[in-house]
Write a protein that holds these residues in place. Structure first.
Motif, PDB file in Angstrom:
ATOM      1  N   VAL A  72     -44.026  18.236   5.582  1.00 34.50           N
ATOM      2  CA  VAL A  72     -44.912  18.812   4.567  1.00 34.50           C
ATOM      3  C   VAL A  72     -45.332  20.220   4.972  1.00 34.50           C
ATOM      4  O   VAL A  72     -45.301  21.153   4.154  1.00 34.50           O
ATOM      5  CB  VAL A  72     -46.144  17.902   4.357  1.00 34.50           C
ATOM      6  N   ALA A  73     -45.696  20.400   6.235  1.00 33.83           N
ATOM      7  CA  ALA A  73     -46.132  21.720   6.693  1.00 33.83           C
ATOM      8  C   ALA A  73     -45.010  22.746   6.588  1.00 33.83           C
ATOM      9  O   ALA A  73     -45.219  23.873   6.105  1.00 33.83           O
ATOM     10  CB  ALA A  73     -46.633  21.622   8.134  1.00 33.83           C
ATOM     11  N   MET A  74     -43.804  22.374   7.023  1.00 36.00           N
ATOM     12  CA  MET A  74     -42.693  23.326   6.985  1.00 36.00           C
ATOM     13  C   MET A  74     -42.242  23.608   5.569  1.00 36.00           C
ATOM     14  O   MET A  74     -41.906  24.742   5.226  1.00 36.00           O
ATOM     15  CB  MET A  74     -41.532  22.789   7.824  1.00 36.00           C
ATOM     16  N   ASN A  75     -42.237  22.602   4.740  1.00 34.56           N
ATOM     17  CA  ASN A  75     -41.780  22.746   3.359  1.00 34.56           C
ATOM     18  C   ASN A  75     -42.727  23.602   2.531  1.00 34.56           C
ATOM     19  O   ASN A  75     -42.294  24.457   1.739  1.00 34.56           O
ATOM     20  CB  ASN A  75     -41.629  21.362   2.741  1.00 34.56           C
ATOM     21  N   THR A  76     -44.014  23.409   2.700  1.00 32.05           N
ATOM     22  CA  THR A  76     -44.984  24.092   1.839  1.00 32.05           C
ATOM     23  C   THR A  76     -45.373  25.474   2.357  1.00 32.05           C
ATOM     24  O   THR A  76     -45.939  26.269   1.602  1.00 32.05           O
ATOM     25  CB  THR A  76     -46.256  23.246   1.672  1.00 32.05           C
ATOM     26  N   ALA A 115     -43.061  27.597   3.922  1.00 33.50           N
ATOM     27  CA  ALA A 115     -41.865  28.417   4.110  1.00 33.50           C
ATOM     28  C   ALA A 115     -41.937  29.692   3.273  1.00 33.50           C
ATOM     29  O   ALA A 115     -42.369  29.680   2.115  1.00 33.50           O
ATOM     30  CB  ALA A 115     -40.624  27.619   3.744  1.00 33.50           C
ATOM     31  N   SER A 116     -41.483  30.781   3.858  1.00 31.43           N
ATOM     32  CA  SER A 116     -41.461  32.062   3.149  1.00 31.43           C
ATOM     33  C   SER A 116     -40.314  32.075   2.142  1.00 31.43           C
ATOM     34  O   SER A 116     -39.358  31.295   2.253  1.00 31.43           O
ATOM     35  CB  SER A 116     -41.259  33.192   4.151  1.00 31.43           C
ATOM     36  N   PRO A 117     -40.362  32.973   1.160  1.00 27.74           N
ATOM     37  CA  PRO A 117     -39.238  33.080   0.220  1.00 27.74           C
ATOM     38  C   PRO A 117     -37.912  33.351   0.914  1.00 27.74           C
ATOM     39  O   PRO A 117     -36.872  32.822   0.501  1.00 27.74           O
ATOM     40  CB  PRO A 117     -39.655  34.249  -0.680  1.00 27.74           C
ATOM     41  N   THR A 118     -37.938  34.142   1.986  1.00 29.87           N
ATOM     42  CA  THR A 118     -36.696  34.431   2.711  1.00 29.87           C
ATOM     43  C   THR A 118     -36.148  33.170   3.361  1.00 29.87           C
ATOM     44  O   THR A 118     -34.937  32.907   3.310  1.00 29.87           O
ATOM     45  CB  THR A 118     -36.947  35.504   3.785  1.00 29.87           C
ATOM     46  N   ARG A 119     -37.034  32.378   3.968  1.00 33.03           N
ATOM     47  CA  ARG A 119     -36.579  31.148   4.618  1.00 33.03           C
ATOM     48  C   ARG A 119     -36.097  30.140   3.586  1.00 33.03           C
ATOM     49  O   ARG A 119     -35.120  29.408   3.818  1.00 33.03           O
ATOM     50  CB  ARG A 119     -37.709  30.536   5.467  1.00 33.03           C
ATOM     51  N   ILE A 120     -36.740  30.070   2.448  1.00 32.14           N
ATOM     52  CA  ILE A 120     -36.307  29.163   1.384  1.00 32.14           C
ATOM     53  C   ILE A 120     -34.918  29.557   0.885  1.00 32.14           C
ATOM     54  O   ILE A 120     -34.042  28.701   0.691  1.00 32.14           O
ATOM     55  CB  ILE A 120     -37.325  29.152   0.228  1.00 32.14           C
ATOM     56  N   SER A 142     -28.200  24.411  14.526  1.00 29.77           N
ATOM     57  CA  SER A 142     -29.494  23.748  14.550  1.00 29.77           C
ATOM     58  C   SER A 142     -30.407  24.276  13.448  1.00 29.77           C
ATOM     59  O   SER A 142     -31.151  23.519  12.820  1.00 29.77           O
ATOM     60  CB  SER A 142     -30.140  23.938  15.921  1.00 29.77           C
ATOM     61  N   GLN A 143     -30.347  25.566  13.195  1.00 28.84           N
ATOM     62  CA  GLN A 143     -31.136  26.139  12.102  1.00 28.84           C
ATOM     63  C   GLN A 143     -30.715  25.576  10.748  1.00 28.84           C
ATOM     64  O   GLN A 143     -31.548  25.383   9.855  1.00 28.84           O
ATOM     65  CB  GLN A 143     -31.005  27.661  12.102  1.00 28.84           C
ATOM     66  N   ALA A 144     -29.425  25.315  10.584  1.00 25.52           N
ATOM     67  CA  ALA A 144     -28.965  24.713   9.334  1.00 25.52           C
ATOM     68  C   ALA A 144     -29.579  23.329   9.157  1.00 25.52           C
ATOM     69  O   ALA A 144     -29.894  22.921   8.024  1.00 25.52           O
ATOM     70  CB  ALA A 144     -27.442  24.623   9.325  1.00 25.52           C
ATOM     71  N   GLY A 145     -29.746  22.599  10.251  1.00 23.60           N
ATOM     72  CA  GLY A 145     -30.453  21.329  10.159  1.00 23.60           C
ATOM     73  C   GLY A 145     -31.898  21.529   9.758  1.00 23.60           C
ATOM     74  O   GLY A 145     -32.420  20.823   8.889  1.00 23.60           O
ATOM     75  N   GLU A 146     -32.558  22.505  10.362  1.00 22.26           N
ATOM     76  CA  GLU A 146     -33.951  22.772  10.006  1.00 22.26           C
ATOM     77  C   GLU A 146     -34.103  23.146   8.534  1.00 22.26           C
ATOM     78  O   GLU A 146     -35.136  22.857   7.907  1.00 22.26           O
ATOM     79  CB  GLU A 146     -34.504  23.897  10.878  1.00 22.26           C
ATOM     80  N   SER A 147     -33.069  23.761   7.962  1.00 23.81           N
ATOM     81  CA  SER A 147     -33.111  24.107   6.540  1.00 23.81           C
ATOM     82  C   SER A 147     -33.364  22.884   5.671  1.00 23.81           C
ATOM     83  O   SER A 147     -33.995  22.981   4.614  1.00 23.81           O
ATOM     84  CB  SER A 147     -31.800  24.774   6.117  1.00 23.81           C
ATOM     85  N   ARG A 148     -32.893  21.733   6.113  1.00 21.78           N
ATOM     86  CA  ARG A 148     -33.092  20.508   5.330  1.00 21.78           C
ATOM     87  C   ARG A 148     -34.563  20.085   5.344  1.00 21.78           C
ATOM     88  O   ARG A 148     -35.059  19.499   4.373  1.00 21.78           O
ATOM     89  CB  ARG A 148     -32.215  19.388   5.875  1.00 21.78           C
ATOM     90  N   VAL A 149     -35.259  20.376   6.429  1.00 20.77           N
ATOM     91  CA  VAL A 149     -36.703  20.098   6.482  1.00 20.77           C
ATOM     92  C   VAL A 149     -37.439  21.073   5.573  1.00 20.77           C
ATOM     93  O   VAL A 149     -38.347  20.695   4.828  1.00 20.77           O
ATOM     94  CB  VAL A 149     -37.223  20.189   7.928  1.00 20.77           C
ATOM     95  N   VAL A 150     -37.050  22.345   5.619  1.00 25.04           N
ATOM     96  CA  VAL A 150     -37.658  23.349   4.747  1.00 25.04           C
ATOM     97  C   VAL A 150     -37.527  22.943   3.278  1.00 25.04           C
ATOM     98  O   VAL A 150     -38.466  23.094   2.486  1.00 25.04           O
ATOM     99  CB  VAL A 150     -37.015  24.727   4.987  1.00 25.04           C
ATOM    100  N   MET A 151     -36.389  22.380   2.921  1.00 25.87           N
ATOM    101  CA  MET A 151     -36.173  21.952   1.536  1.00 25.87           C
ATOM    102  C   MET A 151     -36.960  20.702   1.178  1.00 25.87           C
ATOM    103  O   MET A 151     -37.102  20.359  -0.004  1.00 25.87           O
ATOM    104  CB  MET A 151     -34.685  21.712   1.296  1.00 25.87           C
ATOM    105  N   GLY A 152     -37.444  19.971   2.171  1.00 26.13           N
ATOM    106  CA  GLY A 152     -38.183  18.743   1.901  1.00 26.13           C
ATOM    107  C   GLY A 152     -37.298  17.560   1.590  1.00 26.13           C
ATOM    108  O   GLY A 152     -37.762  16.558   1.047  1.00 26.13           O
ATOM    109  N   VAL A 153     -36.009  17.652   1.937  1.00 33.78           N
ATOM    110  CA  VAL A 153     -35.093  16.537   1.690  1.00 33.78           C
ATOM    111  C   VAL A 153     -34.851  15.718   2.956  1.00 33.78           C
ATOM    112  O   VAL A 153     -34.210  14.667   2.910  1.00 33.78           O
ATOM    113  CB  VAL A 153     -33.749  17.022   1.108  1.00 33.78           C
TER     114      VAL A 153
END
Length: 425
Positions: free
Chosen positions: A107-111, A113-118, A249-260
């Motif tokens: 929840v913290a990472m998803n909500t 996240a900056s527009p660039t990170r999204i 590893s960052q590509a994995g973190e992207s999935r947390v940013v997306m909330g999926v």
């Protein structure tokens, strides 16, 4: 010489497991089964290449490299990677505090996240069915990444693309590396399903990144795929290994940013991806294919750069054009191996190195034997006790810190003493 050969069980159960896996994969992906379909699957990597005077001459794999890999099945019981991450069941049953922390983290990472990170997370979400090499080309740095993208556009990397760039059906992935069976077994609801009121949906115009066919969250298939591809690239291009591993590893973190996915999902996906990469590398037929692909990619980059790869990387880094410096890459990979989740087991347990892991360092430390490479992995491992740390005799993939292992300064002292980063191991 140590030879790891874990596949007798895989050979015995291959027909039955394939019968179970292929329909599952077919539900979400087109599965090539006959030789003709296999040829068609890899047709894009066999298109005529743009030729240049003095350039390497690309050649696709011959048909015998499209089949015959015992590592299409995991070396673990059942031919999947369930055993690598089975500790998740204990977390759900006995550690509600960890599961709450897991949800709070996404929840913290998803909500926040900056527009660039999204935007970066959305880009990572688009490449599961192909184009991973272009997506991960930023890990090669500004100049070398541009060379890689140019080579892809000119169809000059047929072997590399057939093995690593055809999405979930890339030849170096295989059925057992799909995570579909593991997802089905654990059947864990995704964050946007379990807590829809807490998750922001980061869709793009005309794209729905949350239509995932009801698949469970654990472990993450995207994280698995990214870890597998970047680990195998690291095995053949060790000069860029920490950067490649951090990018995966960052590509994995992207999935947390997306909330999926939750952090535990991408930690588990990284674990299964690295374990699958190790199985691939320990399969002699696949290692041969990967070595050919690595030679193809290295020759292409060196031809375009006009210097050996190590020199090109050093020049790029000196100009400030690298993806991350090595210390940053190592720190990123380590942080995303735990996501700061509180320990749940002994924090002073010795590191048990999975048997398949040490040979991933073969090209980085060719003068070391298997046991010495295992000691490098043990010396650079993450601390014990984190969720999914397997402290039993099979070894802990969660603690394997490959970026730190590839970056380690290793010396062999008197009497065979191994000194890793200045400390006797």
């Amino acid at each position: 010489m140590h030879v790891f050969s874990p596949y007798p069980l895989a050979r015995a159960i291959a027909p039955a497991l394939a019968a179970a896996l292929v329909p599952a994969l077919a539900a979400g992906h087109a599965v090539a089964a006959t030789p003709q379909e296999l040829q068609a699957q890899y047709a894009p990597s066999s298109l005529p290449a743009t030729s240049h005077p003095g350039a390497p001459v690309p050649a696709p794999f011959s048909p015998e490299y499209l089949a015959g890999y015992v590592s299409d099945l995991s070396s673990y019981p059942g031919g999947t990677y369930y055993q690598v991450v089975e500790g998740f069941s204990d977390l759900r049953a006995n550690h509600p505090e960890t599961m709450r922390e897991n949800l709070d983290a996404v929840v913290a990472m998803n909500t926040s996240a900056s527009p660039t990170r999204i935007a970066a997370a959305q880009a990572d979400a688009r490449v599961d069915d192909g184009e991973l090499l272009a997506a991960f080309s930023d890990a090669f740095g500004v100049t070398l990444g541009g060379y890689l993208r140019a080579a892809i556009a000119e169809n000059r990397l047929p072997k590399t693309r057939a093995l690593l760039d055809s999405g979930y059906l890339s030849r170096a992935q295989g059925l057992a590396a799909s995570t579909l069976i593991e997802k089905s077994v654990f059947n864990n609801p995704r964050p946007f399903v379990a807590a829809p009121e807490k998750i922001a949906r980061h869709n793009a115009p005309g794209e729905d990144f949350y239509d995932l066919g009801g698949q469970g969250s654990f472990p993450s298939g995207h994280a698995n795929q990214a870890a597998l591809v970047t680990t195998l690239l690291s095995a053949v291009l060790s000069e860029l290994a920490p950067q490649l591993l951090a990018r995966g590893s960052q590509a994995g973190e992207s999935r947390v940013v997306m909330g999926v996915h939750y952090p535990l999902d991408v930690i588990g996906g990284r674990m299964t991806g690295v374990a699958a990469a190790a199985d691939r590398w320990n399969d002699p037929h696949m290692r041969d294919a990967l070595t050919q692909a690595g030679a193809e990619l290295r020759a292409e980059l060196e031809w375009r750069a006009g210097v050996p790869l190590a020199q090109a990387v050093a020049s790029q880094d000196a100009a400030g054009e690298g993806f991350l410096d090595t210390d940053e890459a190592v720190a990123t990979y380590a942080a995303q191996g735990t996501y700061g989740l509180a320990p749940v087991a002994a924090d002073n347990a010795p590191m048990v190195v999975p048997q398949a892991a040490p040979d991933l360092l073969l090209n980085r430390f060719p003068a070391l034997d298997w046991g010495q490479r295992a000691r490098v992995i043990a010396a650079t491992a993450l601390p014990s006790g984190s969720p999914l740390d397997d402290q039993g005799p099979r070894g802990s993939w969660q603690r394997v810190n490959l970026a730190a292992a590839f970056a380690a300064d290793v010396q062999v002292g008197a009497g065979g003493t191994l000194i890793v980063n200045g400390v006797a191991s």
